[in-house]
Design a protein around this motif. Structure first.
Motif, short mmCIF file in Angstrom:
data_model
loop_
_atom_site.label_atom_id
_atom_site.label_comp_id
_atom_site.label_asym_id
_atom_site.label_seq_id
_atom_site.Cartn_x
_atom_site.Cartn_y
_atom_site.Cartn_z
N GLY A 1 -90.77 -84.54 89.42
CA GLY A 1 -91.91 -83.70 89.06
C GLY A 1 -93.18 -84.39 89.51
N VAL A 2 -94.30 -84.04 88.89
CA VAL A 2 -95.57 -84.70 89.20
C VAL A 2 -95.63 -86.00 88.42
N MET A 3 -95.86 -87.09 89.13
CA MET A 3 -95.98 -88.40 88.50
C MET A 3 -97.46 -88.71 88.28
N ASN A 4 -97.74 -89.68 87.40
CA ASN A 4 -99.14 -90.06 87.19
C ASN A 4 -99.66 -90.97 88.29
N ALA A 5 -98.79 -91.34 89.24
CA ALA A 5 -99.19 -92.18 90.38
C ALA A 5 -98.13 -92.05 91.46
N ASP A 6 -98.51 -92.33 92.69
CA ASP A 6 -97.57 -92.30 93.80
C ASP A 6 -96.67 -93.54 93.72
N PRO A 7 -95.36 -93.34 93.52
CA PRO A 7 -94.46 -94.49 93.37
C PRO A 7 -94.44 -95.44 94.58
N ARG A 8 -94.91 -94.95 95.73
CA ARG A 8 -94.95 -95.83 96.91
C ARG A 8 -96.00 -96.93 96.74
#
Length: 419
Positions: free
Chosen positions: A224-231
């Motif tokens: 889903g939409v995360m609170n930050a880009d996991p990259r």
């Protein structure tokens, strides 16, 4: 109707296309319209074709063949019968592409770009439509260029909503699985236009608005939409619910999970947007709809790389007033520089911009006649919504902070990596 959007990562190979079929089996496909992007990195590969075309490179034919081989491999993996009509349909598209490259007389890069990259979406949807039919799902393949009409601002076209509404309302059949292309439209002369990079989400919203859809679902390789880009950030967390207002704020600042133009048409008709995983399609994902701004309440991090920080100061130490700022913004607009941050003092004015079209050199020459111009290339712009001290320290760690500003809800920090 429900609108589903599948991006390039979800259809990058035969396994991905089979998975789209599985997703439709689990979620249902009656009264569904699916919007599909080009497969995998096809848009990038077609950008190489365009580059070779303009450079008159001997590698042009080979770059076209690379795109053809990639799609042929997917076709061979999906369709056992080499006489299946999908092979002929895809060959027609490649013949059209080669015809355009041989016959085009326009020197306009943006025009050529739109005519060429569009083949990625046209081919991907044709393959998927045939595969769904093979698997027993009745489909209707729609050429989106007959539905979404735009102006002639190639590569970033503006939708003509009146024409588009009429076309979609009259011509989309229900009770079948409709399959169409993201990202594309056409102008009044029926030349292909594009809606801006990542514009497939916007396409889904356009159809949803015009069809008064029940919902839009964007299928991604994240839950889903995360609170930050996991990259870029460790320990990113899933956001269960986001209000339209908050999602528009996040999109404005550059959250890549939702296209900036996608949300306005949905909000106007209160059509919920879901962001879900095509790997685990029955998980709830993220809902963007009326309701609480953010659940759970967490700082949200957005990073834009390869930005340009430009600072202008008056040569004679006079104030930079409204008329100066108005002139600066007119030039930024003229040279298509997207402004992501503004800061000014009595005798200086700074902007962090995205030089998407490589126009800064020409702009700098004009600005230098009136202002002292300093700039930093390849900076990163971090935006923190609902910031706190811990979030700020995390962003600033091991970086040189070039500019920083905050409002009640948002902090923006321009940084350069420390040597």
């Amino acid at each position: 109707m429900r609108i589903f959007k599948f991006g390039g990562a979800s259809v990058k190979d035969a396994a991905g296309i089979r998975n789209v079929y599985e997703v439709l089996q689990k979620t249902g496909y009656e009264d569904v319209l699916i919007v599909v992007s080009a497969m995998g990195k096809t848009t990038n590969a077609l950008e190489v074709v365009i580059k070779n075309y303009f450079e008159k490179s001997p590698a042009l034919q080979a770059s076209v063949q690379d795109v053809k081989k990639y799609h042929n491999q997917i076709l061979m993996d999906l369709f056992e019968d080499e006489k299946h009509p999908v092979f002929a349909d895809v060959n027609v598209f490649f013949a059209d592409l080669e015809y355009f490259l041989n016959q085009n007389k326009s020197p306009n890069y943006n025009f050529v770009y739109d005519q060429v990259v569009s083949f990625g979406e046209l081919i991907s949807t044709k393959i998927i439509s045939h595969y769904m039919s093979l698997m027993g799902i009745k489909t209707q393949w729609l050429d989106v260029r007959n539905f979404i009409k735009t102006d002639t601002n190639y590569r970033d076209a503006t939708v003509d909503w009146d024409f588009t509404q009429k076309n979609i309302s009259k011509n989309v059949k229900k009770k079948v699985l409709n399959i169409t292309q993201g990202f594309l439209g056409s102008d009044e002369n029926s030349f292909t236009t594009t809606l801006g990079r990542e514009g497939s989400d916007y396409t889904a919203a356009i159809f949803a608005y015009c069809l008064n859809a029940e919902s839009v679902t964007i299928w991604k390789d994240v839950p889903g939409v995360m609170n930050a880009d996991p990259r870029y950030f460790e320990n990113a967390s899933l956001l269960n619910q986001i209000s339209y207002r908050e999602a528009i704020e996040l999109a404005f600042y550059g959250a890549t999970v939702i296209h900036p133009k996608t949300l306005q048409p949905l909000q106007r008709k209160e059509i919920p947007l879901y962001v879900k995983s095509f790997i685990n399609p029955l998980l709830p994902g993220t809902s963007v709809s009326k309701g609480s701004d953010l659940e759970p309440q967490l700082p949200c991090f957005i990073v834009k790389k390869n930005q340009l920080l430009v600072s202008l100061s008056s040569i004679d130490f006079s104030f930079i007033m409204e008329e100066n700022i108005s002139e600066i913004f007119a030039l930024l607009h003229q040279f298509k520089m997207k402004v992501d941050l503004i800061q000014n003092s009595a005798i200086s004015f700074s902007v962090c911009v995205d030089d998407k079209f490589g126009n800064f050199g020409a702009l700098k020459n004009i600005l230098s006649k009136k202002f002292a111009v300093t700039y930093n290339e390849n900076v990163s712009l971090y935006t923190i919504r609902h910031f706190d001290e811990k979030a700020t320290k995390m962003v600033e760690k091991n970086k040189d902070v070039l500019l920083k500003q905050m409002s009640r809800e948002t902090m923006q920090i321009v940084t350069k990596e420390s040597n």
